[in-house]
Motif scaffolding. Structure first.
Motif, PDB file in Angstrom:
ATOM      1  N   ALA A 121      18.266   4.380   3.822  1.00  0.00           N
ATOM      2  CA  ALA A 121      17.355   4.067   4.926  1.00  0.00           C
ATOM      3  C   ALA A 121      17.262   2.550   5.076  1.00  0.00           C
ATOM      4  O   ALA A 121      17.417   1.805   4.111  1.00  0.00           O
ATOM      5  N   VAL A 122      16.995   2.113   6.305  1.00  0.00           N
ATOM      6  CA  VAL A 122      16.821   0.684   6.605  1.00  0.00           C
ATOM      7  C   VAL A 122      15.323   0.451   6.802  1.00  0.00           C
ATOM      8  O   VAL A 122      14.762   0.797   7.846  1.00  0.00           O
ATOM      9  N   LEU A 123      14.665  -0.132   5.800  1.00  0.00           N
ATOM     10  CA  LEU A 123      13.205  -0.209   5.779  1.00  0.00           C
ATOM     11  C   LEU A 123      12.686  -1.597   5.383  1.00  0.00           C
ATOM     12  O   LEU A 123      11.733  -1.711   4.614  1.00  0.00           O
TER      13      LEU A 123
ATOM     14  N   SER B 269       0.834  -1.419  10.155  1.00  0.00           N
ATOM     15  CA  SER B 269      -0.595  -1.576  10.460  1.00  0.00           C
ATOM     16  C   SER B 269      -1.450  -0.901   9.394  1.00  0.00           C
ATOM     17  O   SER B 269      -2.484  -1.453   8.972  1.00  0.00           O
ATOM     18  N   LEU B 270      -1.037   0.274   8.932  1.00  0.00           N
ATOM     19  CA  LEU B 270      -1.780   0.963   7.877  1.00  0.00           C
ATOM     20  C   LEU B 270      -1.827   0.108   6.620  1.00  0.00           C
ATOM     21  O   LEU B 270      -2.885  -0.047   5.989  1.00  0.00           O
ATOM     22  N   ALA B 271      -0.689  -0.470   6.251  1.00  0.00           N
ATOM     23  CA  ALA B 271      -0.631  -1.286   5.042  1.00  0.00           C
ATOM     24  C   ALA B 271      -1.478  -2.549   5.159  1.00  0.00           C
ATOM     25  O   ALA B 271      -1.929  -3.096   4.150  1.00  0.00           O
TER      26      ALA B 271
ATOM     27  N   ASP C 243       7.597   2.517  17.021  1.00  0.00           N
ATOM     28  CA  ASP C 243       6.191   2.906  16.958  1.00  0.00           C
ATOM     29  C   ASP C 243       5.808   3.382  15.556  1.00  0.00           C
ATOM     30  O   ASP C 243       4.720   3.066  15.051  1.00  0.00           O
ATOM     31  N   ARG C 244       6.701   4.123  14.900  1.00  0.00           N
ATOM     32  CA  ARG C 244       6.387   4.599  13.558  1.00  0.00           C
ATOM     33  C   ARG C 244       6.395   3.439  12.555  1.00  0.00           C
ATOM     34  O   ARG C 244       5.523   3.355  11.677  1.00  0.00           O
TER      35      ARG C 244
ATOM     36  N   ILE D   6       7.383   9.776   3.755  1.00  0.00           N
ATOM     37  CA  ILE D   6       8.211   9.814   4.958  1.00  0.00           C
ATOM     38  C   ILE D   6       9.621  10.260   4.565  1.00  0.00           C
ATOM     39  O   ILE D   6       9.990  10.243   3.392  1.00  0.00           O
ATOM     40  N   GLY D   7      10.385  10.654   5.561  1.00  0.00           N
ATOM     41  CA  GLY D   7      11.779  11.005   5.350  1.00  0.00           C
ATOM     42  C   GLY D   7      12.695   9.898   5.829  1.00  0.00           C
ATOM     43  O   GLY D   7      12.273   8.953   6.501  1.00  0.00           O
TER      44      GLY D   7
END
Length: 602
Positions: free
Chosen positions: A530-532, A513-515, A506-507, A481-482
């Motif tokens: 980035a804020v993650l 959900s994938l993880a 949503d992203r 991802i960017g």
């Protein structure tokens, strides 16, 4: 091509066509003497042309472009050379090495057939990086690909920076580019700022040292025929943009210093200046609330240029404004992009030019309006001696670079040099080394596993694993991802990735959900922080890159290469922490998710 004559065993180019070696044509004489002689022969019109530094385009076959081409306005090459007497052109096109070398020689031929035969000095924004923004960088045109400067900040390796800069020098000189509009010595203090990718990060000491190393690699031990001159930017530090909005646009003209760190930003430039940087570019920004400074764009303030830069730092090289301070730009779609004359928007371009000259500027970046300058001289508002001062700096740089002796390049050498195998291999290795393992988790993955990918070229990934179409069928997932950003609606501001640093809901939910479905490795291209926090919690491994190919990322993920980088800035935990943080303070957000320098040396 002009004839090369002989004067008592000394070869010289007969630039003025009189068959006699004039002092400015004599390669044995000191630069100061040659420039003084040439200035005495020049008209005001010819001198004014040297004070403009115009963007130009190139046809794919290497032809001159004399009509509007592309979204951004560029100068009509032939007429600005012949009629405007411009000799500094900035290359805005990602043309392949062969056609570019051919174009460059054609440009030099046009210049050579002028009255005095003054050559052309060609400049360029960075051409070796990953960010695609035509206002701040140029697609490679075949140059070797390296990480963004942030990647060098992540490694904090001065010798690697010098080696990279020597590669830039080799590829640039092969096609005739002799002035680099880089490096940036700006501090990445405001996480939302769109131009962080071009910096060496937020550590003041690292930024200062690496900017100096870059200058040393570009220019070599002394500025000479084999050098690329470095234009360090953006004096006196462009990082602390109010709210992170960039000063290219009327939405973000202000630079603010709530933590009182103006000097910290300015002083990062000192090592690069001491390393002999040939040129400096002030930024567009308008400082707010800084004692002793006017609330106008930096280039318009005599204290910033003539005072702090020239007198304070002893800098007597070329000062060129950032592009477009005088003239509004009309884009191909009809959009008017106002000149970046913050604080003096009410003045016409003649008055702006006068302010810039009074401030100590030598060149007007992005402009091809020498008539403005000649008009000021004709009106008695600017003495010709002031033009001599700035034109002399331009000519002195050209003399040192050897352009009066031989401005031409070999098309064959250009094709062989640009992107050559060892340069490409060194760039690829730097991409891998500069990555940061934020959380190594399940890495390295075992080769041959069943892998689900997103944001990765399947043709590359299949060389490492057996690809599957669904997460449920996979042993692991890899997602690239960017850095999140808010997309601007209108060009050219849409080229700039700025605003919020957190993923849309949503992203974010999709990745979490994938993880939860399959062990997931997330790689994020950090062109700014980035804020993650949710992704960091959910992912089984988290990797950061600063401009890397899919192959480079997969090599690290599968253990074929080792990531050695450490974060060149901190990753904030929340947008609230970002918004509460002083724009001029490097680091220091509340409870960062990952601190500057993560992972710490153990």
């Amino acid at each position: 091509m002009l004839p090369v004559l002989d004067d008592n065993g000394v070869a010289f180019r007969d630039l003025d066509g009189d068959g006699v070696m004039a002092p400015y044509e004599d390669p044995r004489r000191p630069a100061e003497e040659r420039v003084r002689d040439l200035l005495s022969r020049m008209t005001v019109v010819e001198k004014a042309g040297l004070l403009c530094h115009a963007p130009v385009s190139v046809a794919p076959d290497g032809g001159l472009v004399d009509a509007p081409a592309g979204l951004l306005p560029t100068a009509p090459t032939t007429s600005v050379l012949r009629d405007g007497h411009l000799r500094c052109l900035s290359l805005m096109a990602p043309v392949a090495a062969g056609p570019l070398a051919r174009w460059h020689n054609r440009v030099q031929d046009v210049a050579a057939h002028s009255r005095l035969g003054i050559p052309v000095l060609l400049s360029s924004d960075p051409r070796h990086s990953a960010t695609e923004n035509p206002l701040t960088s140029v697609a490679s045109g075949g140059c070797s690909r390296w990480p963004e400067p942030l990647g060098f900040g992540a490694l904090d390796d001065e010798e690697l920076v010098r080696a990279f800069a020597r590669t830039v020098r080799a590829e640039y000189t092969a096609v005739g580019i002799r002035l680099a509009l880089h490096p940036m010595a700006d501090l990445a203090s405001e996480p939302r700022w769109a131009r962080i990718s071009g910096t060496f990060g937020a550590d003041p000491d690292v930024v200062a040292r690496l900017a100096a190393a870059y200058v040393e690699g570009l220019q070599g031990p002394a500025l000479g025929p084999g050098s690329v001159a470095a234009m360090v930017k953006h004096w006196p530090g462009a990082g602390p943009q109010a709210g992170g909005l960039d000063a290219h646009f009327a939405s973000g003209p202000d630079q603010v210093y709530p933590a009182g760190r103006y000097e910290l930003h300015r002083d990062r430039f000192r090592p690069a200046l001491r390393a002999g940087a040939a040129a400096v570019m002030p930024y567009y920004g308008r400082p707010v609330g800084v004692p002793g400074l006017r609330e106008v764009g930096f280039a318009f303030d005599p204290e910033v240029v003539a005072g702090q830069l020239r007198r304070g730092e002893g800098f007597d090289g070329l000062v060129c404004t950032d592009f477009g301070l005088l003239t509004d730009s009309v884009l191909a779609d009809g959009t008017v992009w106002p000149a970046r004359a913050w604080g003096v928007e009410h003045l016409d371009r003649t008055e702006r030019a006068l302010l810039l000259l009074d401030a100590g500027v030598d060149q007007f970046g992005g402009e091809w309006c020498p008539e403005v300058i000649t008009g000021l001289v004709a009106a008695g508002r600017v003495p010709e001696a002031r033009l001599d001062e700035s034109a002399g700096r331009v000519l002195t740089l050209m003399v040192h670079l050897g352009l009066f002796e031989n401005p031409y390049v070999s098309e064959e050498t250009a094709v062989c040099t640009v992107g050559q195998a060892d340069f490409a291999a060194a760039g690829a290795a730097a991409q891998r080394r500069s990555m940061v393992l934020l959380d190594s988790g399940i890495l390295p993955l075992a080769e041959g596993i069943r892998l689900y990918v997103e944001g990765v070229d399947p043709a590359v990934a299949v060389r490492y694993a057996s690809l599957v179409d669904t997460p449920a069928a996979a042993d692991a997932a890899l997602v690239r991802i960017g850095t999140p950003y808010e997309a601007a609606r209108q060009l050219p501001e849409a080229f700039f990735h700025q605003g919020r640093l957190d993923l849309p809901d949503d992203r974010r939910d999709q990745l979490v959900s994938l993880a939860a479905t399959v062990p997931t490795v997330v790689d994020v291209f950090l062109e700014r922080p980035a804020v993650l926090p949710e992704i960091a919690s959910a992912a089984d491994a988290l990797l950061a890159d600063f401009g890397a190919s899919d192959e480079a990322v997969l090599d690290v993920v599968f253990g074929r290469a080792r990531a050695e980088g450490r974060l060149p800035f901190e990753l904030p935990r929340s947008m609230a922490a970002v918004e509460a943080h002083p724009e001029d303070l490097p680091g220091g957000t509340a409870d960062p998710l990952f601190p500057l320098g993560h992972p710490q040396k153990g």
